[in-house]
Design a protein around this motif. Structure first.
Motif, mmCIF file in Angstrom:
data_model
loop_
_atom_site.group_PDB
_atom_site.id
_atom_site.type_symbol
_atom_site.label_atom_id
_atom_site.label_comp_id
_atom_site.label_asym_id
_atom_site.label_seq_id
_atom_site.Cartn_x
_atom_site.Cartn_y
_atom_site.Cartn_z
ATOM 1 N N VAL A 14 17.332 22.260 -121.775
ATOM 2 C CA VAL A 14 16.801 22.076 -123.123
ATOM 3 C C VAL A 14 17.316 23.194 -124.021
ATOM 4 C CG1 VAL A 14 14.710 20.886 -122.344
ATOM 5 C CG2 VAL A 14 14.689 23.361 -122.586
ATOM 6 N N ASN A 15 17.284 22.937 -125.315
ATOM 7 C CA ASN A 15 17.668 23.948 -126.289
ATOM 8 C C ASN A 15 16.402 24.660 -126.738
ATOM 9 O OD1 ASN A 15 18.669 25.474 -128.371
ATOM 10 N ND2 ASN A 15 19.797 23.797 -129.326
ATOM 11 N N TRP A 16 16.339 25.964 -126.549
ATOM 12 C CA TRP A 16 15.184 26.759 -126.934
ATOM 13 C C TRP A 16 15.659 27.933 -127.776
ATOM 14 C CZ3 TRP A 16 10.354 27.219 -127.966
ATOM 15 C CH2 TRP A 16 9.731 28.458 -127.966
ATOM 16 N N LYS A 17 15.357 27.875 -129.068
ATOM 17 C CA LYS A 17 15.734 28.928 -130.009
ATOM 18 C C LYS A 17 17.227 29.244 -129.930
ATOM 19 C CE LYS A 17 11.234 31.090 -130.413
ATOM 20 N NZ LYS A 17 10.459 32.321 -130.426
ATOM 21 N N GLY A 18 18.021 28.186 -129.889
ATOM 22 C CA GLY A 18 19.467 28.346 -129.896
ATOM 23 C C GLY A 18 20.093 28.652 -128.544
ATOM 24 N N LYS A 19 19.281 28.729 -127.505
ATOM 25 C CA LYS A 19 19.796 28.988 -126.156
ATOM 26 C C LYS A 19 19.533 27.788 -125.265
ATOM 27 C CE LYS A 19 18.980 33.971 -125.999
ATOM 28 N NZ LYS A 19 18.263 35.033 -125.290
ATOM 29 N N ARG A 126 7.511 21.205 -122.987
ATOM 30 C CA ARG A 126 7.100 19.920 -122.396
ATOM 31 C C ARG A 126 6.265 19.100 -123.378
ATOM 32 N NH1 ARG A 126 6.716 15.404 -120.561
ATOM 33 N NH2 ARG A 126 6.031 14.858 -118.468
ATOM 34 N N PHE A 127 5.413 19.777 -124.151
ATOM 35 C CA PHE A 127 4.548 19.098 -125.114
ATOM 36 C C PHE A 127 5.199 18.945 -126.485
ATOM 37 C CE2 PHE A 127 1.457 19.490 -121.928
ATOM 38 C CZ PHE A 127 0.330 18.765 -122.291
ATOM 39 N N ASN A 128 6.372 19.558 -126.637
ATOM 40 C CA ASN A 128 7.072 19.569 -127.921
ATOM 41 C C ASN A 128 6.204 20.177 -129.021
ATOM 42 O OD1 ASN A 128 9.406 19.155 -129.423
ATOM 43 N ND2 ASN A 128 8.668 17.205 -130.221
ATOM 44 N N ASP A 129 5.395 21.177 -128.619
ATOM 45 C CA ASP A 129 4.491 21.849 -129.562
ATOM 46 C C ASP A 129 4.019 23.153 -128.911
ATOM 47 O OD1 ASP A 129 2.394 22.695 -131.226
ATOM 48 O OD2 ASP A 129 1.754 20.634 -131.634
ATOM 49 N N MET A 130 4.374 24.265 -129.491
ATOM 50 C CA MET A 130 4.022 25.566 -128.910
ATOM 51 C C MET A 130 2.526 25.874 -129.003
ATOM 52 S SD MET A 130 6.430 26.993 -127.379
ATOM 53 C CE MET A 130 7.723 25.839 -127.004
ATOM 54 N N LYS A 131 1.781 25.138 -129.829
ATOM 55 C CA LYS A 131 0.330 25.376 -129.936
ATOM 56 C C LYS A 131 -0.376 25.164 -128.600
ATOM 57 C CE LYS A 131 0.144 23.878 -134.727
ATOM 58 N NZ LYS A 131 -0.204 22.725 -135.549
ATOM 59 N N ILE A 132 0.195 24.322 -127.741
ATOM 60 C CA ILE A 132 -0.436 24.025 -126.458
ATOM 61 C C ILE A 132 -0.616 25.281 -125.613
ATOM 62 C CG2 ILE A 132 1.740 23.419 -125.304
ATOM 63 C CD1 ILE A 132 -1.689 21.841 -124.549
ATOM 64 N N VAL A 133 0.296 26.238 -125.747
ATOM 65 C CA VAL A 133 0.224 27.441 -124.903
ATOM 66 C C VAL A 133 -1.062 28.214 -125.188
ATOM 67 C CG1 VAL A 133 1.371 29.594 -124.246
ATOM 68 C CG2 VAL A 133 2.744 27.547 -124.718
ATOM 69 N N LYS A 134 -1.359 28.446 -126.458
ATOM 70 C CA LYS A 134 -2.585 29.164 -126.806
ATOM 71 C C LYS A 134 -3.820 28.319 -126.486
ATOM 72 C CE LYS A 134 -4.758 32.127 -130.079
ATOM 73 N NZ LYS A 134 -4.605 33.002 -131.201
ATOM 74 N N GLN A 135 -3.750 27.016 -126.750
ATOM 75 C CA GLN A 135 -4.875 26.142 -126.429
ATOM 76 C C GLN A 135 -5.165 26.182 -124.924
ATOM 77 O OE1 GLN A 135 -3.315 22.529 -128.030
ATOM 78 N NE2 GLN A 135 -4.029 22.950 -130.110
ATOM 79 N N PHE A 136 -4.113 26.188 -124.125
ATOM 80 C CA PHE A 136 -4.250 26.250 -122.671
ATOM 81 C C PHE A 136 -4.901 27.570 -122.263
ATOM 82 C CE2 PHE A 136 -2.774 26.636 -118.296
ATOM 83 C CZ PHE A 136 -2.728 25.333 -117.826
ATOM 84 N N TRP A 137 -4.448 28.684 -122.860
ATOM 85 C CA TRP A 137 -5.027 30.002 -122.557
ATOM 86 C C TRP A 137 -6.509 30.050 -122.907
ATOM 87 C CZ3 TRP A 137 -3.833 33.718 -119.469
ATOM 88 C CH2 TRP A 137 -2.509 34.083 -119.223
ATOM 89 N N ASN A 138 -6.916 29.331 -123.941
ATOM 90 C CA ASN A 138 -8.294 29.409 -124.420
ATOM 91 C C ASN A 138 -9.252 28.469 -123.690
ATOM 92 O OD1 ASN A 138 -7.941 31.491 -126.259
ATOM 93 N ND2 ASN A 138 -7.126 30.092 -127.792
ATOM 94 N N THR A 139 -8.881 28.044 -122.501
ATOM 95 C CA THR A 139 -9.744 27.246 -121.632
ATOM 96 C C THR A 139 -9.784 27.944 -120.267
ATOM 97 O OG1 THR A 139 -8.014 25.892 -120.615
ATOM 98 C CG2 THR A 139 -8.877 25.130 -122.740
ATOM 99 N N THR A 140 -10.481 27.349 -119.335
ATOM 100 C CA THR A 140 -10.348 27.781 -117.936
ATOM 101 C C THR A 140 -9.659 26.676 -117.141
ATOM 102 O OG1 THR A 140 -12.572 26.978 -117.448
ATOM 103 C CG2 THR A 140 -12.334 29.347 -117.926
ATOM 104 N N PHE A 141 -8.971 25.787 -117.854
ATOM 105 C CA PHE A 141 -8.271 24.661 -117.235
ATOM 106 C C PHE A 141 -6.846 25.070 -116.848
ATOM 107 C CE2 PHE A 141 -10.875 21.821 -120.314
ATOM 108 C CZ PHE A 141 -12.021 22.039 -119.581
#
Length: 185
Positions: A14-19, A126-141
């Protein structure tokens, strides 16, 4: 706890920030037993061996019940088991009730709960949205990594049979919350 699906992935560039980045987070259900080896699921891609795979993180399990929480925020995604990069989608995996060291027989394998999964930017890819990372951290899931004490095959429908309970140890959720505090998220 019962396996709903077994999931493996192939390397994906995948392309991530030009890499160009190679990842194994794109896992999909397979309709055959999978072999749980000492450091990995046979046939499954692990691109970042510094943070995934190895003896303590050989197998990643995630709860199907947690999917419902995240589906509310991402209704347009093509939801399939394996979305969180898990090898085993389990009907009711509860990180607040599984302790580090708890041991289970599943299929012909024996697994020991070791540590939590800490999300990284590849979950956002994977989610095509970086917000998921913080949302994931803010659970115990966070899901559970397992060590393979006895290699073997597992398949959909296999049940986790408790062998040993280590209630004196922290739960996987406790470890995750401690890591979140340490990272100040």
């Amino acid at each position: 706890m019962k396996i709903i699906s077994t999931n493996i992935g192939e390397p994906k560039e995948v392309n991530w920030k030009g890499k160009k980045v190679t990842t194994g987070i794109f896992k999909f259900p397979v309709n055959k037993p999978i072999f749980l080896d000492i450091e990995e699921v046979m046939g499954d891609e692990i691109s970042d061996r510094k943070h995934h795979g190895g003896i303590l993180q050989a197998i990643y399990g995630y709860s199907l019940k947690h999917y419902n929480f995240f589906k509310l925020n991402y209704p347009d995604l093509d939801w399939q088991n394996g979305m969180f990069g898990e090898n085993l989608t389990i009907d009711d995996l509860d990180e607040t009730k599984i302790h580090q060291g708890d041991t289970f027989k599943v299929g012909t394998a024996i697994l020991e709960a070791t540590v939590q999964r800490n999300p990284c930017y590849k979950l956002g890819i994977r989610f095509n949205d970086m917000k998921i990372v913080k949302q994931f951290w803010n659970t115990t899931f966070c899901g559970v990594y397992f060590k393979v004490l006895q290699t073997g095959f597992v398949k959909s429908g296999d049940v986790f049979e408790p062998i040993k309970s280590c209630t004196e140890n922290p739960t996987i959720a406790d470890l995750y919350v401690a890591k979140r505090v340490e990272k100040k998220i």
